[in-house]
Design a protein around this motif. Structure first.
Motif, PDB file in Angstrom:
ATOM      1  N   PRO A 145      21.291 -41.056 -38.262  1.00  0.00           N
ATOM      2  CA  PRO A 145      22.355 -41.956 -37.808  1.00  0.00           C
ATOM      3  C   PRO A 145      21.859 -42.908 -36.720  1.00  0.00           C
ATOM      4  O   PRO A 145      20.998 -42.562 -35.921  1.00  0.00           O
ATOM      5  N   ALA A 146      22.409 -44.092 -36.713  1.00  0.00           N
ATOM      6  CA  ALA A 146      22.019 -45.083 -35.717  1.00  0.00           C
ATOM      7  C   ALA A 146      22.544 -44.685 -34.345  1.00  0.00           C
ATOM      8  O   ALA A 146      23.621 -44.117 -34.210  1.00  0.00           O
ATOM      9  N   THR A 147      21.753 -44.975 -33.312  1.00  0.00           N
ATOM     10  CA  THR A 147      22.166 -44.736 -31.930  1.00  0.00           C
ATOM     11  C   THR A 147      22.015 -46.025 -31.149  1.00  0.00           C
ATOM     12  O   THR A 147      21.241 -46.909 -31.512  1.00  0.00           O
ATOM     13  N   GLU A 148      22.754 -46.136 -30.044  1.00  0.00           N
ATOM     14  CA  GLU A 148      22.694 -47.332 -29.213  1.00  0.00           C
ATOM     15  C   GLU A 148      21.475 -47.268 -28.301  1.00  0.00           C
ATOM     16  O   GLU A 148      21.220 -46.241 -27.672  1.00  0.00           O
ATOM     17  N   PRO A 149      20.713 -48.339 -28.192  1.00  0.00           N
ATOM     18  CA  PRO A 149      19.558 -48.325 -27.291  1.00  0.00           C
ATOM     19  C   PRO A 149      20.000 -48.329 -25.827  1.00  0.00           C
ATOM     20  O   PRO A 149      20.976 -48.983 -25.457  1.00  0.00           O
ATOM     21  N   ALA A 150      19.289 -47.589 -24.981  1.00  0.00           N
ATOM     22  CA  ALA A 150      19.591 -47.533 -23.554  1.00  0.00           C
ATOM     23  C   ALA A 150      19.108 -48.813 -22.876  1.00  0.00           C
ATOM     24  O   ALA A 150      17.999 -49.282 -23.161  1.00  0.00           O
ATOM     25  N   PRO A 151      19.897 -49.403 -21.963  1.00  0.00           N
ATOM     26  CA  PRO A 151      19.507 -50.669 -21.312  1.00  0.00           C
ATOM     27  C   PRO A 151      18.144 -50.594 -20.631  1.00  0.00           C
ATOM     28  O   PRO A 151      17.346 -51.532 -20.718  1.00  0.00           O
ATOM     29  N   ASP A 152      17.860 -49.484 -19.934  1.00  0.00           N
ATOM     30  CA  ASP A 152      16.577 -49.373 -19.251  1.00  0.00           C
ATOM     31  C   ASP A 152      15.434 -49.348 -20.255  1.00  0.00           C
ATOM     32  O   ASP A 152      14.373 -49.939 -20.026  1.00  0.00           O
ATOM     33  N   SER A 153      15.645 -48.686 -21.375  1.00  0.00           N
ATOM     34  CA  SER A 153      14.616 -48.624 -22.403  1.00  0.00           C
ATOM     35  C   SER A 153      14.394 -49.994 -23.036  1.00  0.00           C
ATOM     36  O   SER A 153      13.258 -50.376 -23.348  1.00  0.00           O
ATOM     37  N   VAL A 154      15.450 -50.752 -23.217  1.00  0.00           N
ATOM     38  CA  VAL A 154      15.333 -52.118 -23.746  1.00  0.00           C
ATOM     39  C   VAL A 154      14.479 -52.973 -22.814  1.00  0.00           C
ATOM     40  O   VAL A 154      13.594 -53.716 -23.252  1.00  0.00           O
ATOM     41  N   LYS A 155      14.725 -52.849 -21.505  1.00  0.00           N
ATOM     42  CA  LYS A 155      13.971 -53.629 -20.519  1.00  0.00           C
ATOM     43  C   LYS A 155      12.492 -53.270 -20.555  1.00  0.00           C
ATOM     44  O   LYS A 155      11.620 -54.143 -20.533  1.00  0.00           O
ATOM     45  N   HIS A 184      13.091 -59.587 -38.782  1.00  0.00           N
ATOM     46  CA  HIS A 184      14.396 -60.049 -39.250  1.00  0.00           C
ATOM     47  C   HIS A 184      15.259 -58.874 -39.686  1.00  0.00           C
ATOM     48  O   HIS A 184      14.834 -58.017 -40.449  1.00  0.00           O
ATOM     49  N   ARG A 185      16.480 -58.792 -39.163  1.00  0.00           N
ATOM     50  CA  ARG A 185      17.484 -57.804 -39.572  1.00  0.00           C
ATOM     51  C   ARG A 185      16.961 -56.374 -39.467  1.00  0.00           C
ATOM     52  O   ARG A 185      17.269 -55.517 -40.296  1.00  0.00           O
ATOM     53  N   LEU A 186      16.189 -56.102 -38.420  1.00  0.00           N
ATOM     54  CA  LEU A 186      15.631 -54.765 -38.267  1.00  0.00           C
ATOM     55  C   LEU A 186      16.723 -53.716 -38.104  1.00  0.00           C
ATOM     56  O   LEU A 186      16.570 -52.578 -38.538  1.00  0.00           O
ATOM     57  N   GLY A 187      17.822 -54.104 -37.462  1.00  0.00           N
ATOM     58  CA  GLY A 187      18.902 -53.153 -37.239  1.00  0.00           C
ATOM     59  C   GLY A 187      19.588 -52.711 -38.514  1.00  0.00           C
ATOM     60  O   GLY A 187      20.226 -51.655 -38.531  1.00  0.00           O
ATOM     61  N   GLU A 188      19.471 -53.509 -39.565  1.00  0.00           N
ATOM     62  CA  GLU A 188      20.056 -53.126 -40.845  1.00  0.00           C
ATOM     63  C   GLU A 188      19.081 -52.318 -41.685  1.00  0.00           C
ATOM     64  O   GLU A 188      19.467 -51.719 -42.690  1.00  0.00           O
ATOM     65  N   LYS A 189      17.847 -52.319 -41.263  1.00  0.00           N
ATOM     66  CA  LYS A 189      16.817 -51.598 -42.000  1.00  0.00           C
ATOM     67  C   LYS A 189      16.488 -50.258 -41.347  1.00  0.00           C
ATOM     68  O   LYS A 189      16.341 -49.244 -42.026  1.00  0.00           O
ATOM     69  N   PHE A 190      16.364 -50.256 -40.005  1.00  0.00           N
ATOM     70  CA  PHE A 190      15.918 -49.079 -39.280  1.00  0.00           C
ATOM     71  C   PHE A 190      17.001 -48.543 -38.351  1.00  0.00           C
ATOM     72  O   PHE A 190      17.874 -49.285 -37.885  1.00  0.00           O
ATOM     73  N   LEU A 195      12.442 -46.276 -36.650  1.00  0.00           N
ATOM     74  CA  LEU A 195      11.519 -47.305 -36.179  1.00  0.00           C
ATOM     75  C   LEU A 195      10.482 -46.705 -35.239  1.00  0.00           C
ATOM     76  O   LEU A 195       9.311 -47.096 -35.269  1.00  0.00           O
ATOM     77  N   VAL A 196      10.881 -45.745 -34.407  1.00  0.00           N
ATOM     78  CA  VAL A 196       9.924 -45.053 -33.541  1.00  0.00           C
ATOM     79  C   VAL A 196       8.852 -44.379 -34.383  1.00  0.00           C
ATOM     80  O   VAL A 196       7.651 -44.483 -34.106  1.00  0.00           O
ATOM     81  N   ALA A 197       9.272 -43.679 -35.428  1.00  0.00           N
ATOM     82  CA  ALA A 197       8.310 -42.994 -36.301  1.00  0.00           C
ATOM     83  C   ALA A 197       7.339 -43.993 -36.928  1.00  0.00           C
ATOM     84  O   ALA A 197       6.134 -43.717 -37.044  1.00  0.00           O
ATOM     85  N   LEU A 224       9.945 -49.745 -27.265  1.00  0.00           N
ATOM     86  CA  LEU A 224       9.792 -50.888 -28.166  1.00  0.00           C
ATOM     87  C   LEU A 224      10.880 -50.905 -29.227  1.00  0.00           C
ATOM     88  O   LEU A 224      11.448 -51.969 -29.540  1.00  0.00           O
ATOM     89  N   ALA A 225      11.178 -49.754 -29.801  1.00  0.00           N
ATOM     90  CA  ALA A 225      12.232 -49.680 -30.813  1.00  0.00           C
ATOM     91  C   ALA A 225      13.577 -50.079 -30.220  1.00  0.00           C
ATOM     92  O   ALA A 225      14.363 -50.800 -30.845  1.00  0.00           O
ATOM     93  N   SER A 226      13.850 -49.637 -29.003  1.00  0.00           N
ATOM     94  CA  SER A 226      15.108 -50.000 -28.347  1.00  0.00           C
ATOM     95  C   SER A 226      15.195 -51.502 -28.132  1.00  0.00           C
ATOM     96  O   SER A 226      16.248 -52.117 -28.333  1.00  0.00           O
ATOM     97  N   TYR A 227      14.078 -52.108 -27.721  1.00  0.00           N
ATOM     98  CA  TYR A 227      14.065 -53.559 -27.514  1.00  0.00           C
ATOM     99  C   TYR A 227      14.261 -54.305 -28.836  1.00  0.00           C
ATOM    100  O   TYR A 227      15.069 -55.242 -28.924  1.00  0.00           O
ATOM    101  N   LEU A 228      13.550 -53.896 -29.872  1.00  0.00           N
ATOM    102  CA  LEU A 228      13.627 -54.601 -31.149  1.00  0.00           C
ATOM    103  C   LEU A 228      14.996 -54.464 -31.810  1.00  0.00           C
ATOM    104  O   LEU A 228      15.408 -55.321 -32.586  1.00  0.00           O
ATOM    105  N   LEU A 229      15.717 -53.393 -31.488  1.00  0.00           N
ATOM    106  CA  LEU A 229      17.046 -53.170 -32.068  1.00  0.00           C
ATOM    107  C   LEU A 229      18.153 -53.426 -31.056  1.00  0.00           C
ATOM    108  O   LEU A 229      19.285 -52.984 -31.242  1.00  0.00           O
ATOM    109  N   ARG A 230      17.820 -54.162 -29.979  1.00  0.00           N
ATOM    110  CA  ARG A 230      18.774 -54.342 -28.876  1.00  0.00           C
ATOM    111  C   ARG A 230      20.043 -55.068 -29.297  1.00  0.00           C
ATOM    112  O   ARG A 230      21.128 -54.782 -28.787  1.00  0.00           O
ATOM    113  N   ASP A 231      19.919 -56.020 -30.207  1.00  0.00           N
ATOM    114  CA  ASP A 231      21.082 -56.800 -30.648  1.00  0.00           C
ATOM    115  C   ASP A 231      21.500 -56.422 -32.068  1.00  0.00           C
ATOM    116  O   ASP A 231      22.184 -57.194 -32.746  1.00  0.00           O
ATOM    117  N   ALA A 232      21.073 -55.246 -32.496  1.00  0.00           N
ATOM    118  CA  ALA A 232      21.327 -54.860 -33.881  1.00  0.00           C
ATOM    119  C   ALA A 232      22.808 -54.594 -34.114  1.00  0.00           C
ATOM    120  O   ALA A 232      23.532 -54.150 -33.228  1.00  0.00           O
TER     121      ALA A 232
END
Length: 750
Positions: A145-155, A184-190, A195-197, A224-232
């Motif tokens: 299941p998808a989880t929300e990225p933590a702000p500190d991890s995104v930074k 492109h559209r990583l949040g719909e794919k991973f 994405l970490v794996a 990195l995964a949190s940053y790449l999926l930050r706006d997913a």
């Protein structure tokens, strides 16, 4: 953009004289009921194929990276496509269906062709469903299941993305750079987890190395995964509950998906033999006009044999080495990406932030070092923020062969120092701060005298060829115009003529001979690493589990607030040493990756005999069991330790079924330690405990006070036996009927 096929055929870059026309028409024709139009969406992005290359070379890169050579032989190996095993654990089924239906809309810039061009439009959805069922049924569970990225991890991920080299291929945030591989559209794919794996080991999924491995820690991959999926906008669809059918596999094979994802013999025409009706009519690539021209040039020049320099450039372009490295003035960071190449040490100049020039690198590096570095196994420039990625040995094999076989440099002429011992001594002196002061810029075993911290001297002989070393030291600026490396032999004359009769060749030979010892070389003058002292703080004991003299790697050091310390041997369950004063200086193990010993802080260290502390003796004349250092004692099982409120340990272990708690407490009126050994039951009659061995004598109070050496007094709670054995005195205590044994170790003032 839509163009009538007739106009495309008349375009200057669309050759009309034979096989190229048919190939390009097949590559771009949609096959939608003969509509007469084809649509160009975002062209496939192959980062290494760009206008800096000769069109023939750029075309060869495209033919390889678009996997044309999976079916049609005639040029170098192709990259291959992702491994579809466990795809269900990585990819959302809904996204996968959209991608199969229209790769270039789902992911603009993808190198995946549109494989459903010959399928009737009304049937494409059904065929896509069958393919999804087949792919997800190969192996693997549904995505987490998808989880929300933590702000500190995104930074943190944003910092990593723009620092370690991701932007060499991908566009930086909020900046469009032509030729960037899209994300492109990583949040719909991973999901973050999938994405970490992938980021931790991209080569497991993409063995061709299009996405290399960056040696990320798990935490870095999460950031990195949190940053790449930050706006997913996470979209999780449910995988089909239908079992994969043979229909999906038949479509997978008939559309030639297996040629890239499960490569086998192609059975297709060679590139040079392509003709009408045999030119990938099932595929669709929206190639740009420039890309069409490059492929046209490459196909028209298939019979031309590339020279070694061109072959190297093609291989470097395929791996996109030229995004970071320059060779023969081609490649290197573009102006738009240059600001993202940064360093820990600006004092070293441009070479500290830009990856090294690869001109003549095959003549610079030893073959084994070149092999490791190309595969991404070694990092020798820690001041570079951009990381050397790992493409894997298989993907870099051809580049390694080309570089090692074809790069040549003039042979350096010099006279060796006949006496090699004298050479080593002279080299040792030259690199030190009294002569050439190489240590002013370079580290030595990780230690430095300044903040420059250039490449470690100990790694040079392992990496560099001797010939390159001689040529480079004679004139560094000839190899790197902007290097800050000084020339110590300008015009062939040494700046320090007093060594080896001022012979430049002999001096460089001496330095090379000295460096041959690697990490075993004598520390040069000027390297004075700061000691790292460690000791108790705030009234609590401290522990340091490292290698100790006389114990080995299973030593457990304990420093007590009252100024007395010990090292316990967890392999042989014995007291290894005891000393008064400061606890430890640990630079040997801290800087040496655990290869050295902890240095005890006290001057007088009392070491206890190697071997088991408990033994069953048939008689008092029987010798004590002999055991080598660091070898586990038979019958003993170390079980760890417990800490009291002041962090003082009680060691726990067993011997032949006897459970033992071994506690050491420091005394306020010390320096002394009180030790109590507690047993869970009566010991057998023949079991003895060896307190000490060496220069021992009994004290005035009989059988319970003894002196070890001149400084340590031993006071026992039970009678001890002093005997001679194997040429030394031994102090033993019989343990029959004892539930505990107390020992006080007291240091006596000299």
């Amino acid at each position: 953009m839509t163009i009538p096929i007739s106009q495309a055929a008349g375009h200057p870059n669309f050759r009309t004289g034979g096989r190229m026309r048919h190939l390009m028409a097949g590559l771009m024709w949609l096959g939608c009921g003969g509509a007469g139009l084809f649509e160009l969406s975002a062209s496939p992005i192959v980062a290494g194929a760009h206008e800096d290359l000769d069109p023939v070379l750029a075309g060869r890169v495209l033919l390889s990276e678009l996997n044309c050579t999976r079916c049609h032989d005639g040029i170098s190996v192709s990259r291959g496509a992702p491994d579809l095993a466990d795809a269900g654990a990585r990819i959302d089924p809904g996204y996968l269906k959209e991608f199969i239906l229209s790769p270039h809309e789902a992911k603009p810039g993808t190198t995946m062709p549109s494989m459903l061009g010959k399928v009737a439009e009304a049937e494409r959805g059904k065929v896509a469903d069958l393919l999804v069922d087949h792919i997800l049924g190969i192996k693997g569970p549904a995505p987490e299941p998808a989880t929300e990225p933590a702000p500190d991890s995104v930074k943190r991920g944003a910092g990593l993305f723009h620092k370690i080299g991701c932007v060499a291929c991908h566009a930086p945030e909020d900046e469009a750079i032509e030729g960037s591989v899209p994300l492109h559209r990583l949040g719909e794919k991973f999901t973050i987890a999938s994405l970490v794996a992938f980021l931790e080991d991209p080569l497991a999924v993409r063995p061709g190395g299009r996405m290399p491995k960056f040696a990320l820690t798990h935490a870095e991959a999460e950031h990195l995964a949190s940053y790449l999926l930050r706006d997913a906008n996470p979209r999780r669809t449910v995988a089909s509950d239908r079992e994969p059918t043979g229909a999906g596999k038949r479509w997978f094979d008939s559309l030639q998906c297996a040629q890239c994802h499960e490569p086998s013999q192609s059975g297709a025409a060679a590139l040079k033999d392509l003709d009408s009706g045999k030119s990938c009519t099932t595929a669709q690539y929206p190639l740009s006009e420039e890309q069409q021209g490059w492929i046209s040039a490459a196909l028209d020049a298939l019979d031309r044999k590339l020279d070694p320099a061109e072959e190297v450039l093609v291989e470097m372009a395929r791996l996109n080495c030229i995004a970071c490295h320059q060779r023969d003035y081609i490649g290197g960071p573009s102006a738009a990406r240059d600001p993202y190449f940064t360093t820990e040490n600006l004092n070293l100049g441009e070479q500290a932030r830009i990856p090294p020039d690869l001109t003549d690198v095959g003549a610079k590096l030893k073959p084994q070092a070149l092999r490791r570095i190309l595969a991404g196994d070694r990092i020798h420039r820690p001041y570079l923020h951009a990381r050397m990625p790992a493409f894997g040995y298989r993907n870099t094999q051809r580049l390694f062969e080309l570089l090692s076989e074809n790069d040549e440099l003039p042979k350096a002429e010099f006279e060796r120092v006949t006496d090699r011992k004298k050479a080593r001594e002279s080299g040792h002196a030259l690199v030190g701060d009294k002569y050439l002061s190489c240590v002013a810029c370079h580290t030595f075993n990780g230690d430095s005298t300044t903040t420059l911290n250039a490449i470690d001297l100990n790694s040079m002989a392992d990496r560099l060829t001797e010939n390159w070393f001689h040529l480079y030291l004679r004139n560094p600026q000839e190899f790197h115009e902007t290097t800050i490396m000084p020339n110590f032999w300008p015009g062939g004359k040494p700046v320090r003529p007093e060594i080896l009769d001022g012979d430049s060749g002999k001096q460089i030979d001496a330095i090379w001979e000295y460096l041959q010892a690697g990490r075993g070389a004598r520390i040069p003058s000027g390297i004075r690493p700061e000691p790292i002292h460690y000791g108790p703080q705030h009234g609590e004991a401290v522990m340091l589990r490292r290698q100790y003299r006389g114990i080995g790697k299973r030593g457990i050091g304990v420093g007590y607030p009252e100024g007395v310390n010990l090292a316990f041997d967890a392999a042989q369950c014995r007291l290894g040493s005891i000393w008064a004063g400061p606890f430890a200086e640990m630079s040997g193990v801290w800087r040496g990756q655990g290869s050295g010993n902890v240095h005890e802080g006290g001057k007088d260290v009392l070491r206890f005999p190697v071997g088991p502390a408990f033994a069953t003796l048939a008689s008092l004349e029987a010798p004590w069991p002999v055991l080598e250092e660091a070898v586990k004692a038979e019958g003993f099982q170390f079980q760890g330790y417990a800490l009291d409120e002041a962090q003082r340990p009680t060691f726990r272990y067993s011997f032949s079924g006897l459970q033992i708690d071994d506690q050491f407490l420091d005394d306020a009126d010390g320096p002394s330690l009180t030790r109590e050994l507690r047993f869970d039951r009566d010991a057998p009659e023949a079991l003895y405990f060896r307190v000490a061995a060496g220069k021992l004598r009994a004290g005035e109070s009989g059988k319970r006070v003894f002196r070890l050496g001149e400084r340590l007094e031993l006071q026992l709670s039970s009678d001890g036996l002093l005997r001679k054995s194997a040429g030394q005195s031994e102090l033993l205590v019989p343990l029959v009927e004892l539930k505990s044994l107390g020992i006080t170790y007291r240091f006596i003032s000299p």
